[in-house]
Every structure is written in structure tokens, then in C-alpha cells.
Design a protein around this motif. Structure first.
Motif, PDB file in Angstrom:
ATOM      1  N   SER A   1      11.409  22.436  14.628  1.00  0.00           N
ATOM      2  CA  SER A   1      11.281  23.438  13.566  1.00  0.00           C
ATOM      3  C   SER A   1      10.550  24.706  14.004  1.00  0.00           C
ATOM      4  CB  SER A   1      10.564  22.830  12.353  1.00  0.00           C
ATOM      5  OG  SER A   1       9.256  22.426  12.698  1.00  0.00           O
ATOM      6  N   LYS A   2       9.811  24.648  15.125  1.00  0.00           N
ATOM      7  CA  LYS A   2       9.081  25.820  15.609  1.00  0.00           C
ATOM      8  C   LYS A   2       9.348  26.020  17.097  1.00  0.00           C
ATOM      9  CE  LYS A   2       5.369  25.587  12.189  1.00  0.00           C
ATOM     10  NZ  LYS A   2       3.898  25.502  11.975  1.00  0.00           N
TER      11      LYS A   2
ATOM     12  N   ASN B   1      14.645  28.635  10.155  1.00  0.00           N
ATOM     13  CA  ASN B   1      14.269  27.474   9.347  1.00  0.00           C
ATOM     14  C   ASN B   1      13.693  27.874   7.990  1.00  0.00           C
ATOM     15  OD1 ASN B   1      13.960  24.659   8.883  1.00  0.00           O
ATOM     16  ND2 ASN B   1      11.814  24.757   9.520  1.00  0.00           N
ATOM     17  N   GLN B   2      14.270  28.907   7.388  1.00  0.00           N
ATOM     18  CA  GLN B   2      13.773  29.367   6.095  1.00  0.00           C
ATOM     19  C   GLN B   2      13.896  28.315   4.999  1.00  0.00           C
ATOM     20  OE1 GLN B   2      15.834  33.290   5.726  1.00  0.00           O
ATOM     21  NE2 GLN B   2      13.843  33.994   5.020  1.00  0.00           N
ATOM     22  N   ASP B   3      14.975  27.516   5.056  1.00  0.00           N
ATOM     23  CA  ASP B   3      15.191  26.521   4.006  1.00  0.00           C
ATOM     24  C   ASP B   3      14.492  25.201   4.297  1.00  0.00           C
ATOM     25  OD1 ASP B   3      16.723  25.605   6.080  1.00  0.00           O
ATOM     26  OD2 ASP B   3      18.636  25.675   5.021  1.00  0.00           O
ATOM     27  N   GLY B   4      13.840  25.104   5.457  1.00  0.00           N
ATOM     28  CA  GLY B   4      13.071  23.912   5.779  1.00  0.00           C
ATOM     29  C   GLY B   4      13.893  22.710   6.222  1.00  0.00           C
ATOM     30  N   GLU B   5      15.210  22.904   6.508  1.00  0.00           N
ATOM     31  CA  GLU B   5      16.035  21.754   6.866  1.00  0.00           C
ATOM     32  C   GLU B   5      15.607  21.124   8.190  1.00  0.00           C
ATOM     33  OE1 GLU B   5      20.177  22.482   7.456  1.00  0.00           O
ATOM     34  OE2 GLU B   5      19.879  24.067   8.938  1.00  0.00           O
ATOM     35  N   MET B   6      14.983  21.915   9.063  1.00  0.00           N
ATOM     36  CA  MET B   6      14.551  21.373  10.352  1.00  0.00           C
ATOM     37  C   MET B   6      13.249  20.579  10.241  1.00  0.00           C
ATOM     38  SD  MET B   6      17.030  22.363  12.217  1.00  0.00           S
ATOM     39  CE  MET B   6      16.563  22.148  13.930  1.00  0.00           C
ATOM     40  N   ASP B   7      12.608  20.638   9.071  1.00  0.00           N
ATOM     41  CA  ASP B   7      11.366  19.893   8.870  1.00  0.00           C
ATOM     42  C   ASP B   7      11.621  18.444   8.480  1.00  0.00           C
ATOM     43  OD1 ASP B   7       9.938  22.257   9.330  1.00  0.00           O
ATOM     44  OD2 ASP B   7      10.045  22.824   7.219  1.00  0.00           O
ATOM     45  N   LYS B   8      12.838  18.150   8.023  1.00  0.00           N
ATOM     46  CA  LYS B   8      13.144  16.813   7.518  1.00  0.00           C
ATOM     47  C   LYS B   8      13.589  15.891   8.654  1.00  0.00           C
ATOM     48  CE  LYS B   8      14.763  18.998   3.245  1.00  0.00           C
ATOM     49  NZ  LYS B   8      15.958  19.282   2.405  1.00  0.00           N
ATOM     50  N   PRO B   9      13.329  14.601   8.541  1.00  0.00           N
ATOM     51  CA  PRO B   9      13.831  13.657   9.551  1.00  0.00           C
ATOM     52  C   PRO B   9      15.356  13.647   9.571  1.00  0.00           C
ATOM     53  CG  PRO B   9      12.157  12.633   8.157  1.00  0.00           C
ATOM     54  CD  PRO B   9      12.517  13.938   7.509  1.00  0.00           C
ATOM     55  N   GLY B  10      15.923  13.342  10.721  1.00  0.00           N
ATOM     56  CA  GLY B  10      17.380  13.267  10.826  1.00  0.00           C
ATOM     57  C   GLY B  10      17.889  13.919  12.095  1.00  0.00           C
ATOM     58  N   LEU B  11      19.151  13.690  12.410  1.00  0.00           N
ATOM     59  CA  LEU B  11      19.757  14.235  13.625  1.00  0.00           C
ATOM     60  C   LEU B  11      19.963  15.744  13.499  1.00  0.00           C
ATOM     61  CD1 LEU B  11      22.325  11.340  14.055  1.00  0.00           C
ATOM     62  CD2 LEU B  11      20.403  11.824  15.586  1.00  0.00           C
TER      63      LEU B  11
END
Length: 357
Positions: free
Chosen positions: A97-98, A113-123
Motif C-alpha cells: 500500500s505504500k 491507493n485512495q480507496d484503500g483497496e491495497m490495505d485489505k488482505p487478499g491477492l
């Protein structure tokens, strides 16, 4: 008038996709066609300050990454019939995410990553952590939803191959280290593809194997299904060998969604990756004639495009490889070049010249 323009635009896109379906006889078998698709299909351009820094540090390395693609549904609308999606494990969320070079230049580049999707677990979907990290769809779930929506809108589309690399380990001196894929990660991968697309949108190894003892026996003795029988479907291929392939095949998944790059003679052999058609041309020809499907490349690392060199594409076409990938289905917007990959017939799908009846 505006509504008429929108209607015409929608009709034109659907007609173009239908035309790509009609380039081959519906009764041709899947391995009797040859298609063009894209490599790193999700990739967008590296931010200019990042690229400038990379080019000053290592220009020979930098030019390899100096390309980008349109959104994947736009590519599919053109009639391209192969995509590549690279995935990385992010079990706890936030690993990617960073990115280091985003953090270095974030005051000079668009937000990430404005919507925060990269902060969530997952592929996650990206080319290279910390450096070449921007994607049209940051998570695999988002990519699959785009595929599903497009397929639902074009239910008679030509079958689309999706090759996948499992990104792991460090990259040079960049700080983020991608985790190794464990059995559980491959289980998640299989489950996610199955959930987002479902059996009606997938051609999986079990479908091809049928009652034969192995997948390889099925494709060598019975052959592949017809184009007509697999319209509207996606065919996933894990582009990995060695331990990664073995871990996937032995992951214990309830449904094995992907074909694997397994060598001739292996029970799982069906779709093989042979990326150098100039050096491997005769080997590819032999495999294609036996009944295997082969993926190869028309260009790599921007070299052919910069030199307007079509010799690799010509070798790919002549080899009979059914899947030919390129970074240049359109001319480059990153440097002057007229290089563009399309079959002489002016389409991205055609009858395989090596297997013409």
C-alpha cells in the motif's frame, strides 16, 4: 442526439467483439486457432519522476518498463484474446500500500491507493513492488469483476486465455519482499476465480480431461473442445514451473481452476509456455502438431518496438503457437515507433496456419 451517439458507440463495440468471434469457424477446435493478446495486461505507466530516476540510475533496466496498457476491458473490446495478470500474496493487507518510490515522490505524482483497496488482505495485482506498482485493477478480485462484467455483456465472445505469474521474493535493493505462495494462497486463488466467474465462465482442466486418465492423454487422444462449445469462457494458465507449480498442483484445492506450464510427458501437460519463438520455433511446431497449446511472445522489454523488428513476431506466427503476446497491439505512446502487432488479416484471432485443413 447524445443518446443516439451512446447507442451507436455501444453497438460498435459489441459489433467489433462479435467480429472477433467470427474470424474462425465455430467448429474449429480451440488449439486450431491463433490469437494475439497482451503481456502484463493490467500495467499502467510508471510515474515520470520515478521513471526519470530509474533511467538515470540504470537506463538499460529502465527501458524494459517503459510501456503501459489500456484498461483490460478496452483490450478485450478490440478482440485481443489473451491477458496476463500477475498476482502477489498479501495475507494481512497493506504490504503493497505504500510503495517506496511512491513515498519518495508522492508530492509530485498522482495519488495512490485512495480507496484503500491495497490495505485489505487478499491477492494483489502489480508488476514490481515499490517500483512498477500501478495497475488498472489493484486486486485480483477487482480484475475478475471486470472480466465478469465484460463477459456478461458479450456472452458469445471468443474464449480468452488468462496467464498468471505468482510474484515472490525481493527485487534488487527495493525494500518490500513479496511472500512465497503457500498451499493456502493457491487455495484462495482457485476459490476466488471460481467465486467471481463461476463454472459457466471457465474452462478448467477437469472439463478437458473428461474420462481420460490424465489431462495430457485427453488432449493428445481426444483433442480440445470446439470454439463454439467454449464461447464466453476464460481459460486460466499458471505461468510457473518447479516448486511453485508443484505447490499449486498439490494445494488440495476443491477445484483446480488453472492449467499449468507442465512439460511434455507430464500428466498435467496441456498448455506450455515457450517465450522465445526464434530459438524454440521447431520445438513449438512439434508440440503444436501433437495437440498442445503453446504461449509465446512477439516482443519483450520494448526491444522489438524500439527497433521496429518484426522477426520475433514472424517466427511466432510460423511456429503455430496458439497464443502470441505483445506489449504493442497499438503503437507506443512512450517513444516514436510504428511497431504494432496484428495478424496480416487485420485481426487478433485467426485460423492457425500450421494446422489449416
Amino acid at each position: 442526439m447524445e443518446s443516439m451517439k451512446l447507442l451507436f458507440s455501444s453497438f460498435s463495440v459489441k459489433a467489433l467483439v462479435l467480429l472477433s468471434v467470427q474470424t474462425v469457424n465455430a467448429q474449429e477446435k480451440l488449439n486450431h486457432v491463433q490469437v494475439i493478446g497482451t503481456h502484463n495486461s493490467y500495467k499502467t505507466a510508471i510515474d515520470k519522476p520515478v521513471m526519470d530516476t530509474l533511467m538515470s540510475f540504470n537506463p538499460k533496466w529502465g527501458v524494459r518498463f517503459d510501456y503501459s496498457h489500456e484498461p483490460i476491458d478496452v483490450q478485450l473490446n478490440l478482440g485481443l484474446a489473451n491477458l496476463e495478470i500477475d498476482i502477489a500474496v498479501d495475507r494481512n493487507g497493506g504490504k503493497f500500500s505504500k510503495p517506496a518510490l511512491y513515498e519518495l515522490f508522492k508530492d509530485q505524482v498522482p495519488p495512490y491507493n485512495q480507496d484503500g483497496e491495497m490495505d485489505k488482505p487478499g491477492l494483489k495485482v502489480l508488476h514490481m513492488q515499490d517500483l512498477d506498482f500501478r495497475s488498472h485493477c489493484g486486486t485480483l478480485s477487482t480484475c475478475l469483476q471486470i472480466l465478469r462484467k465484460w463477459s456478461d455483456e458479450h456472452p458469445q465472445h471468443h474464449p480468452v486465455f488468462i496467464t498468471m505469474n505468482a510474484k515472490t521474493g525481493p527485487v534488487n535493493h527495493l525494500p518490500t519482499v513479496a511472500d512465497e505462495f503457500e498451499k493456502e494462497d493457491y487455495q484462495e486463488l482457485n476459490s476466488l476465480i471460481w467465486k467471481e466467474l463461476g463454472p459457466g465462465k471457465l474452462l478448467i482442466p477437469k472439463d478437458v480431461q473428461g474420462n481420460f486418465p490424465t489431462l495430457e492423454a485427453a488432449i493428445l487422444k481426444k483433442g480440445w473442445p470446439t470454439i463454439n462449445s467454449v464461447r464466453g469462457k476464460f481459460i486460466f494458465v499458471l505461468d510457473e514451473t518447479g516448486a511453485k507449480r508443484s505447490t499449486y498442483l498439490n494445494s488440495g484445492s476443491e477445484v483446480q481452476v488453472m492449467f499449468t506450464d507442465s512439460p511434455e510427458g507430464d500428466p498435467n501437460a496441456a498448455i506450455l509456455i515457450k517465450n522465445d519463438p526464434k530459438k524454440q520455433k521447431e520445438e513449438i511446431k512439434s508440440l503444436v502438431k501433437k495437440g498442445y497449446i503453446i504461449r509465446t511472445r512477439a516482443d519483450a522489454d520494448t526491444f522489438e518496438a524500439r527497433n521496429e523488428d518484426y522477426s520475433r513476431f514472424q517466427a511466432a506466427c510460423e511456429s503455430g503457437a496458439q497464443i502470441i503476446t505483445t506489449d504493442y497491439y497499438r503503437e507506443s505512446t512512450h517513444f516514436p515507433s510504428s511497431y504494432k502487432i496484428i495478424f496480416p488479416e487485420g485481426k487478433y484471432v485467426r485460423v492457425n496456419p500450421l494446422l489449416k485443413k
